[in-house]
Scaffold this motif. Sequence first.
Motif, PDB file in Angstrom:
ATOM      1  N   UNK A   1      40.991  50.000  49.289  1.00 51.29           N
ATOM      2  CA  UNK A   1      39.624  50.504  49.442  1.00 51.29           C
ATOM      3  C   UNK A   1      39.203  51.377  48.282  1.00 51.29           C
ATOM      4  N   UNK A   2      39.975  52.428  48.013  1.00 50.89           N
ATOM      5  CA  UNK A   2      39.536  53.345  46.956  1.00 50.89           C
ATOM      6  C   UNK A   2      39.654  52.707  45.578  1.00 50.89           C
ATOM      7  N   UNK A   3      40.686  51.877  45.397  1.00 50.95           N
ATOM      8  CA  UNK A   3      40.836  51.214  44.106  1.00 50.95           C
ATOM      9  C   UNK A   3      40.147  49.849  44.103  1.00 50.95           C
ATOM     10  N   UNK A   4      39.479  49.514  45.194  1.00 50.35           N
ATOM     11  CA  UNK A   4      38.619  48.326  45.265  1.00 50.35           C
ATOM     12  C   UNK A   4      39.340  47.008  45.101  1.00 50.35           C
ATOM     13  N   UNK A   5      40.655  46.986  45.321  1.00 47.18           N
ATOM     14  CA  UNK A   5      41.343  45.711  45.124  1.00 47.18           C
ATOM     15  C   UNK A   5      40.848  44.652  46.097  1.00 47.18           C
TER      16      UNK A   5
ATOM     17  N   UNK B   1      30.618  47.212  46.730  1.00 50.98           N
ATOM     18  CA  UNK B   1      31.467  48.264  47.244  1.00 50.98           C
ATOM     19  C   UNK B   1      31.000  48.758  48.599  1.00 50.98           C
TER      20      UNK B   1
ATOM     21  N   UNK C   1      44.925  51.619  47.765  1.00 53.67           N
ATOM     22  CA  UNK C   1      44.781  50.569  46.750  1.00 53.67           C
ATOM     23  C   UNK C   1      43.649  49.617  47.112  1.00 53.67           C
TER      24      UNK C   1
ATOM     25  N   UNK D   1      33.352  45.943  37.499  1.00 51.08           N
ATOM     26  CA  UNK D   1      32.552  45.302  38.550  1.00 51.08           C
ATOM     27  C   UNK D   1      32.685  43.793  38.486  1.00 51.08           C
ATOM     28  N   UNK D   2      32.955  43.203  39.582  1.00 51.63           N
ATOM     29  CA  UNK D   2      33.058  41.759  39.537  1.00 51.63           C
ATOM     30  C   UNK D   2      31.653  41.179  39.402  1.00 51.63           C
ATOM     31  N   UNK D   3      31.613  40.013  38.900  1.00 47.49           N
ATOM     32  CA  UNK D   3      30.314  39.408  38.620  1.00 47.49           C
ATOM     33  C   UNK D   3      29.687  38.889  39.897  1.00 47.49           C
TER      34      UNK D   3
ATOM     35  N   UNK E   1      37.685  43.271  44.339  1.00 48.92           N
ATOM     36  CA  UNK E   1      37.669  42.970  42.920  1.00 48.92           C
ATOM     37  C   UNK E   1      38.369  41.656  42.635  1.00 48.92           C
ATOM     38  N   UNK E   2      38.333  41.303  41.366  1.00 45.22           N
ATOM     39  CA  UNK E   2      39.010  40.100  40.908  1.00 45.22           C
ATOM     40  C   UNK E   2      40.492  40.127  41.302  1.00 45.22           C
TER      41      UNK E   2
ATOM     42  N   UNK F   1      42.963  38.960  39.957  1.00 44.57           N
ATOM     43  CA  UNK F   1      43.928  39.132  38.867  1.00 44.57           C
ATOM     44  C   UNK F   1      44.413  40.583  38.780  1.00 44.57           C
ATOM     45  N   UNK F   2      43.519  41.517  39.104  1.00 46.25           N
ATOM     46  CA  UNK F   2      43.934  42.925  39.100  1.00 46.25           C
ATOM     47  C   UNK F   2      45.060  43.133  40.103  1.00 46.25           C
TER      48      UNK F   2
END
Lengths: 109, 199, 653
Positions: free
Chosen positions: A70-74, A20, A68, A1-3, A77-78, A80-81
């Motif tokens: 939506x389901x992987x939350x890119x 999310x 990638x 979880x991003x901060x 998310x940060x 860097x991922x």
Amino acid sequence: MSTTETTEEQEEVVHDDHDHPSDAKYFQIAIILGVLTALEVATYYVDIGPALIPTLMVMMVVKFFMVAAWFMHLRFDNSLFTKFFVSGLVLAVAVYVIALSTFEFWSKG
Amino acid sequence: MSDSATTDHATTTGMSHNKLAMWVFLGSECLLFGALISTYLVYRGRFADGPAPGDIFDIPFTSVSSFVLLMSSLTMVLALSALQRGDIRNNRLWLLTTALLGSLFIGGQVYEFTTFFREGLGYTTSPFSSAFFTLTGFHGVHVSIGILMLMSMFISSLRGTLRKEHSETVEIIGLYWHFVDIIWIFIFTVIYLVPSPTS
Amino acid sequence: MTETTTVDDVVTQPLGVYTRPRGGTGWRDWITTVDHKKIGILYGVAALFFFVVGGIEALLIRLQLATPNGTVLGADMYNQVFTMHGVTMIFLAAMPLSAAFANYLIPLQIGARDVAFPRLNALSFWIFLAGGIVLNLSWVLGGAPDGGWFGYAPNTGIVFSPSAGMDFYALGLQITGVASLMSSINLTVTILNMRAPGMTLFRMPVFTWMMLVTQLLLVFAMPVIAVALFLLAFSRLFGAKFFDPAVGGDALLWQHLFWIFGHPEVYILILPSFGIISEVIPTFSRKPIFGYSFMVFSGIAIGFMGWGVWAHHMFVSGIGPISVAAFSLSTMFIAVPTGVKILNWMATMWGGRIKFSAPMLFAVGVVSMFTIGGLSGVTHAISPADTQQTDTYYIVAHFHYVIFGGIIFGLFAGLYFWWPKVFGHMLSDLVGKWNFWVMLVGFNLTFGPMHVLGLQGMSRRIDSYSPGFGFELWNMVSTVGSFLIALSVAIFVINVIVSAMKARGQAPCGPDPWDARSLEWLTPNPTPVHNFDEIPVVESLDEFWHRKYGTDEDGRIVRVASAEEVCEDGSAVGVHLPSPSFWPIVFASGLPFIALGLIFNLWLTVPGGLLVVMAIYAWIFEPVDDPDAAHGDHDDHGGDEAAADTTEEAPVV
């Protein structure tokens, strides 16, 4: 979880309190993915000539990145991922496309 | 003990170690599957005396099993979002559904392999057959490991030890699961839908 | 974990089936440790052991070739020995010795208490060792690999290599590859995520930077060799047709996969050495590194471009003129960032008050010897020349100048430089200088003549040659040189033993024997188990140096504090550290059974598989931090709670 700090920084993003999307959004994505899959399969039955491979590739890439993002939350998310994942992806595509070229794969199939 | 509770302030970047490690690993997996897919592409026309890919692929069947795997990504993300809300019951339900959909996909793969074998495509028939079974086999092993992890989560949930604060664990397993799914999105298009050589 | 052993020793864990290891001092401590420093030492010991094994293999090769029609080894044994020499030196000596430095130093240089996943770190080491054991078991189980270290198909198929040797190659390297992959993910996360406050990326020492690039190369390169080895193993064990030309299998596929991994591998080997000497040269030149950001970016550039040059290993494989031209160009380009580094090291030394202690001698050795290897490398980039040189001793000369001259010298520089950090006493500098000069002379005598032999047309990998081609003199010189190298390694071993004996009963050397620059020297020597008493707050590059030196009114650099004032005394108590675990070694011990089972009898894979699965589940259920271990009242938890969960499945019990 991003901060929480990062959510505050990304102010251009729709201001959601949580990171999310809702379940309804996930269902929407899944429906689009399902429709795209149906279209992909349809190319097996309907002859669209030389447009076939480009069409398939476009649909594949769209599906790929929708999962990638939506389901992987890119999307949320940060970054860097995303960077790590995209590095692997780009490197793989570049290296293997070059290797396949030396087999004259594109001209001979 | 849950690290998602503690890592945010403890790491330099604010990302949890586990999730970062999983993403690095997935980046690495791109190269693994890339090599397997390239191997297949080089060999798809080299079927010796055995069946050719274009003769043997059953597109309608594979379409169904691809759809099953695609939908398991939906149930996976629903499992996560349930747990993030603290909804243990739905989390459990969706975890199990995801594992079942994954098993259905694996079942389809077993059926496909058996059919191909009956039609004369053994592992050692040709470079094409070796490459095909190796690529899809590797993917199948990845799915199976995912199923094991999901079932471990499910059992741990039944024992009451999978709670809201562990949602990052489910999220990370989910990342792996979605990755295996997007690899199949690639395989389905490039290996099955793009017309293959026939004999 | 001296701080955490104060409570009673026997505490039953939730599963109730075993007693958690609690540290201590004996062998139990070493096999259960998760301390990055001890794991670093384990890597170092194992790597030096394999270095000696590979060295003995090298001496056998040189004895066989010393005179025409050599009879020391038969042709078959010769194939096994040169193959295992290459495999051992690259995968079992150079890579783990780099891993030793990475493990020991990265957390210290970034101001952390351990790596991100301590148990995974232990697992990496034990898996590496398992792979090394599997590879070397082949000597007694029907013959070692005999297809050369890059194992070209179809030579490695059952038809041309009927012994089980290449099976050991495929499976043994696969196991060490798993170890490298795990370790690289672990260290990547460590470097990105566990830096001390203020330790921005561009305040990291060049060593840590080069290690980060190395780990990223490993992350992306290991899966490629994994696939290549799988294809080879499946071909040999299950009859897959990947490399069978009779039915359309393609030998080029192996070459591509191997070198897509293999060329980044060259930089995986060399960048750690570049990192080491980038620490040594500024310290002994008493100047900051010249062009820090150029050093970092050229390292990144090398890592990036290293992916685009692999086919220069294949100029005579028939890959077509376009490919050859493109890879020629990219190979010439990659000399640029390497040249930047060489120039920066020289500029660092320029005008410095250079002190030629043993580490510095080895570092200067790298700069000069690697340059020779780099120059002969450029001659390979010119494909017509390469066509003449391929598979001759010229190639052997080139890559030994790079690997021995560039890497082994660098690793020795690191050993001499950080020995006091690790063991609390110095190695004799005088003996170290002897070590260096004997090694330098021996090295040049061994590999210099190979340039000549290669240009005279002597093929590599031949087990003997007839008299009359003019090969006799240079082969003899080369053999004499190789024994000088052996002598220099013996000098090193004697140095280690004698220095340790002299140091016994003496107080440890001071905290800062070299007037060093980076953060690891902030801790006392040898490093205490918890590393830092307080996690330091970093304000600049070369933080440690800046704490010792300031400027006076005239802008001159003056000493403002002694090392003793600046360094910590290692007295912190109750620092919360990850607890030791049995499961890494249990997990790793299953792998040789699986490998041997695949080769000889599939039933053997069952106990192996059970060990692995049991270890995985036990691992998951084992909390990373022993809840019963004393936590003390020290409030500085730094990165160690972050270091908590090592698996994606967090403790669920």
